[in-house]
Design an enzyme around this catalytic site. Structure first.
Site, short mmCIF file in Angstrom:
data_model
loop_
_atom_site.label_atom_id
_atom_site.label_comp_id
_atom_site.label_asym_id
_atom_site.label_seq_id
_atom_site.Cartn_x
_atom_site.Cartn_y
_atom_site.Cartn_z
N TYR A 382 1.32 -1.04 -0.16
CA TYR A 382 -0.30 0.20 0.07
C TYR A 382 0.78 1.23 0.07
O TYR A 382 1.73 1.32 0.60
CB TYR A 382 -1.01 -0.36 1.45
N ASP A 384 -0.50 4.77 1.28
CA ASP A 384 -2.41 5.04 1.81
C ASP A 384 -1.35 6.59 1.32
O ASP A 384 -3.08 6.83 2.03
CB ASP A 384 -1.16 4.03 3.58
N GLY A 391 -4.72 12.42 4.84
CA GLY A 391 -5.96 13.02 5.68
C GLY A 391 -7.08 12.91 5.73
O GLY A 391 -7.57 12.66 6.93
N TYR A 472 -4.84 0.18 10.25
CA TYR A 472 -3.54 0.16 11.16
C TYR A 472 -4.17 1.77 11.33
O TYR A 472 -4.93 2.41 10.35
CB TYR A 472 -2.48 0.41 9.80
N ASP A 543 10.88 21.01 3.26
CA ASP A 543 11.10 22.17 2.26
C ASP A 543 11.99 23.06 3.27
O ASP A 543 11.70 23.89 3.29
CB ASP A 543 10.70 22.59 1.22
#
Ligand SMILES: *[C@@H]1O[C@H](CO)[C@@H](O)[C@H](O)[C@H]1NC(C)=O
Ligand SMILES: *[C@@H]1O[C@H](CO)[C@@H](O)[C@H](O)[C@H]1NC(C)=O
Ligand SMILES: *[C@@H]1O[C@H](CO)[C@@H](O)[C@H](O)[C@H]1NC(C)=O
Ligand SMILES: *[C@@H]1O[C@H](CO)[C@@H](O)[C@H](O)[C@H]1NC(C)=O
Ligand SMILES: *[C@@H]1O[C@H](CO)[C@@H](O)[C@H](O)[C@H]1NC(C)=O
Length: 747
Positions: A382, A384, A391, A472, A543
């Site tokens: 996966y 996710d 989110g 999970y 960043d």
């Protein structure tokens, strides 16, 4: 006395004050009468009989379970309908999302008969320099939405100018492989899809399973070739929920249903496991109300909480701007990344400037490959964030348990597949944390004659979310320290994805003539249940802009140096060798214990008083690297985990490590592909990518639900400040911390 010091420790651990909830003030009895909650902020603790009372640490009776919480702790939710954006990076408001929806409803792209849906509607962030120049009071740059839409099998990326109503189609349709992340609606529909198929019902019934007691779960199919070409597909695996809410522990093993994600039609049903029994439901429940009733010999823990008698010391201005101690940053929920931190800046006590540290940081992608090549398992690899939306899968946090009482919550405002806005309550929490740790200390020994005992408690600010991607649960924390360090922490919990087996005991496992056990691809956790070995990789986009965007990446290599004959009684010592990365290849890092390095991000145009370039370093902690073949299809798609660190030049289009379109992607648009361009990265606006990995070899303690496993990495100031920035931190004083808990007494 050992117990005594143990309890003393408990007292030292809690700075603020204990909240005590119990059934009676009478410690010799525990009738299940009313529940009292003592709140430090509203009760004068010194005059409270509870505060003065002797404790009930030694009341060994289990805590009764309140039928309903007498004092609901659900924080205030605020009405998002009237929200307006205040900052260039503020997420789209309900009003703006509705506007985008209405603008797109008349767009030619959606006029066709082909099925279409909006798979992502988020703020199109203004260019970095515009955001950096913006100051409070200025008008906002034009508000735009970035939309990923699927029309038929074509993905389109649109930019919608919310004020003018203009829509720009970018390089349309998108030419890289893959599809956008699933919508919540699709996931829901796929869950039900198998039940509209006769063959499926028959298969279930032939297994002796009651069809009304089956849960099917959508599993992204990955990409392996033909079956996943020119069609969006998903696989479904089913479980029996008979006798348990923890259906994940009762797999109907070997049954895999291939479903067309667009038509929701079953394409194929494969059943390789009719001979494998469905594991039983015994001992699979994990709910408090069903477990807490039986007393056992464990000494019960008294309730514990983190309280701040004078309230939190952080503020959240204009909905999204967090200011705490020396830190300030913009914080927003995101359907794909979960949490996005922006414009992270720290106050310098010496120069009195507020200095740039990181322009943007978030979880860019996850990669979770399972290690079983059999038909019902090989595809379980996966991603996710790009497939499910990290989110979108972040559920409301549970006050007092996910986050302490002093937490403040933030909601997510997202768009459904038809563009309609919806609110995800309490998706993020922010709180100050004190775990009883020390910020810095020094004591003097009596031999110096100096009566010095200086200690500062370590208090941090935590930003937390928890995503439940199916079985999970991932807990993501960003923890800010007053000494300038940022810790990114990942906790894994929830429920294992398990495999059914005929084996009830290890002694039944077949052996070949050489005595080698059959490969189970995991560990027998309970009767008929195997916990399959797998990995988790969480790749962070960082960043960093240390004192501005132009930075360099420096590998500070630690090396053994042999001494010259006769130079010293020593034969060797350790020294550092600095290598400034010129191009992306120099920034591809594989960690090695016996060839260690520090990883600095420096601003070579800004030095400290004594001439060191200012910098931050990435400090890895316990982590794992993928052992899969680089040409294995899942590893090609997850190639962003081939190195633990990568450094790329800033490019607004390169934010998702697994590619913009991850679902069924072939691996042609990953961080690994971008980095192979080997662009210049010295003295440039650079992005650092760090992958935190876990190998998970399950064990019985992971059944029926896993205790949290955590790891983290740090972003640590390195010659950034002139000296220890927390010298002036204040110690704790007794009079600042009213004691509203019971006193410790010896048993
Ligand atoms: C406390 O216990 C005593 C007996 O030890 C009993 O008389 C009294 O009523 C109890 N008080 C409460 C509040 O339960
Ligand atoms: C399969 O069984 C479910 C549950 O009984 C039922 O709702 C559904 O209609 C059945 N599907 C078919 C195709 O008969
Ligand atoms: C199937 O399960 C439902 C719901 O639990 C129950 O009402 C029904 O009697 C069961 N049917 C059989 C044949 O066991
Ligand atoms: C920063 O320093 C480099 C040399 O290390 C120089 O080439 C560059 O022009 C400097 N940039 C600025 C903005 O001063
Ligand atoms: C920015 O990223 C996109 C997507 O990877 C790529 O097509 C483009 O060439 C990149 N631009 C630069 C200047 O590297």
């Amino acid at each position: 006395m050992e117990q005594k010091s143990f309890f003393r420790l408990i007292f030292l651990i809690v700075t603020a004050c204990f909240i005590i909830s119990f059934t009676s003030t009478n410690f010799s009895h525990s009738p299940s009468s009313t529940t009292l909650l003592l709140d430090c902020t509203t009760t004068d603790s010194s005059s409270s009989p509870l505060c003065a009372s002797r404790n009930f640490l030694f009341n060994k009776k289990p805590r009764p379970i309140p039928k309903t919480d007498p004092k609901p702790t659900k924080p205030k939710t605020h009405d998002h309908v009237s929200d307006t954006p205040n900052h260039p990076l503020d997420p789209l408001t309900i009003t703006e999302l509705n506007k985008v929806r209405s603008i797109l409803s008349s767009h030619a792209l959606f006029a066709s008969r082909a099925p279409h849906a909006l798979h992502s509607v988020v703020l199109e962030e203004p260019d970095k320099d515009l955001v950096k120049k913006w100051e409070k009071g200025n008008t906002l740059p034009p508000r735009k939405a970035s939309v990923i839409a699927l029309v038929g099998l074509d993905t389109h990326v649109l930019t919608v100018d919310i004020t003018s109503g203009r829509v720009e189609l970018e390089d349309s349709p998108v030419r890289v492989s893959g599809y956008p992340m699933m919508t919540l609606e699709e996931m829901n529909q796929v869950t039900l899809a198998p039940f509209s198929n006769d063959d499926f019902n028959r298969t279930i019934i032939s297994r002796g399973v009651n069809i009304t007691e089956v849960n099917c779960f959508p599993l992204s199919s990955g990409w392996y070739g033909k079956k996943e070409e020119n069609i969006r597909v998903i696989k479904s695996q089913c479980y029996s929920n008979q006798g348990t809410v923890n259906f994940y522990m009762r797999p109907i093993e070997g049954l895999t249903i291939l479903i067309d994600l667009d038509t929701k039609q079953v394409i194929e049903i494969v059943d390789t496991g009719p001979a494998i029994p469905i594991p039983g439901s015994t001992n699979t429940d994990y709910r408090f109300e069903n477990l807490a009733t039986k007393p056992d010999k464990t000494r019960p823990l008294n309730p514990i909480s983190l309280e701040q008698p004078r309230g939190p010391s952080f503020v959240i201005e204009d909905n999204y701007l967090v200011k705490w101690a020396n830190w300030e940053f913009h914080l927003k929920p995101d359907p794909r990344a979960g949490v996005i931190l922006s414009q992270v800046r720290v106050h310098d006590p010496d120069t009195r400037e507020t200095r740039d540290v990181m322009y943007k940081g978030f979880v860019s992608e996850l990669f979770v490959p399972y290690m079983d090549p059999s038909d019902a398992w090989y595809f379980k690899t996966y991603m996710d964030a790009g497939e499910y939306g990290f989110g979108l899968q972040a559920m409301p946090l549970v006050p007092l348990n996910d986050c302490p009482r002093n937490a403040v919550y933030m909601d997510g405002v997202f768009a459904a597949a038809d563009g309609t806005p919806f609110v995800r309550d309490n998706m993020i929490c922010v709180f100050e944390s004190y775990a009883g740790d020390i910020g810095w200390r020094h004591s003097e020994s009596p031999i110096t004659g100096l009566p010095i005992r200086e200690v500062r408690p370590k208090v941090t600010l935590v930003v937390r979310m928890a995503a439940s991607v199916g079985n999970y649960d991932y807990i993501i924390d960003y923890e800010f320290q007053t000494d300038g360090l940022i810790k990114a922490k990942v906790g894994l919990s929830g429920i294992l994805m398990v495999k059914g087996t005929t084996y009830q005991n290890k002694n039944q496992v077949k052996k070949d003539k050489n005595g080698n056990e059959e490969e189970l691809h995991g560990i027998l956790l309970s009767e008929n249940v195997i916990g399959v070995i797998h990995d988790h990789y969480v790749t962070f986009y960082l960043d960093l802009d240390v004192d501005g965007p132009e930075n360099s990446f420096v590998k500070v290599n630690l090396k053994r140096q042999e001494t010259e004959p006769g130079e010293s009684p020593r034969k060797s010592y350790m020294k550092t060798v600095r290598n400034v990365a010129k191009t992306e290849k120099d920034g591809q890092i594989k960690l090695s214990l016996y060839d260690p390095s520090e990883f600095h991000i420096i601003n070579s145009n800004k030095t400290t008083r004594v001439g060191n370039p200012t910098g931050y370093k990435v400090v890895p902690r316990a982590t794992a690297a993928s052992l899969l073949d680089h040409d294995d299809p899942p590893q090609k798609r997850g190639a962003f985990t081939n190195n633990q660190i990568w450094v790329t030049p800033y490019n607004k289009s390169e934010q998702w490590a697994g590619g913009l379109l991850t679902y069924q992607s072939h691996g042609d648009d990953t961080l690994a592909v971008w980095s192979d361009r080997d662009r210049d990265i010295e003295n440039k606006d650079i992005v650092v990518w760090y992958t935190l990995g876990f190998h998970h070899v399950p064990c019985q303690e992971d059944f029926p639900i896993m205790p949290t496993v955590s790891s983290s990495f740090d972003l640590k100031p390195t010659n950034f400040f002139e000296r220890n920035p927390i010298l002036r931190a204040s110690p704790n004083f007794e009079h600042d911390l009213p004691r509203c808990g019971a006193e410790f007494v010896s048993a």
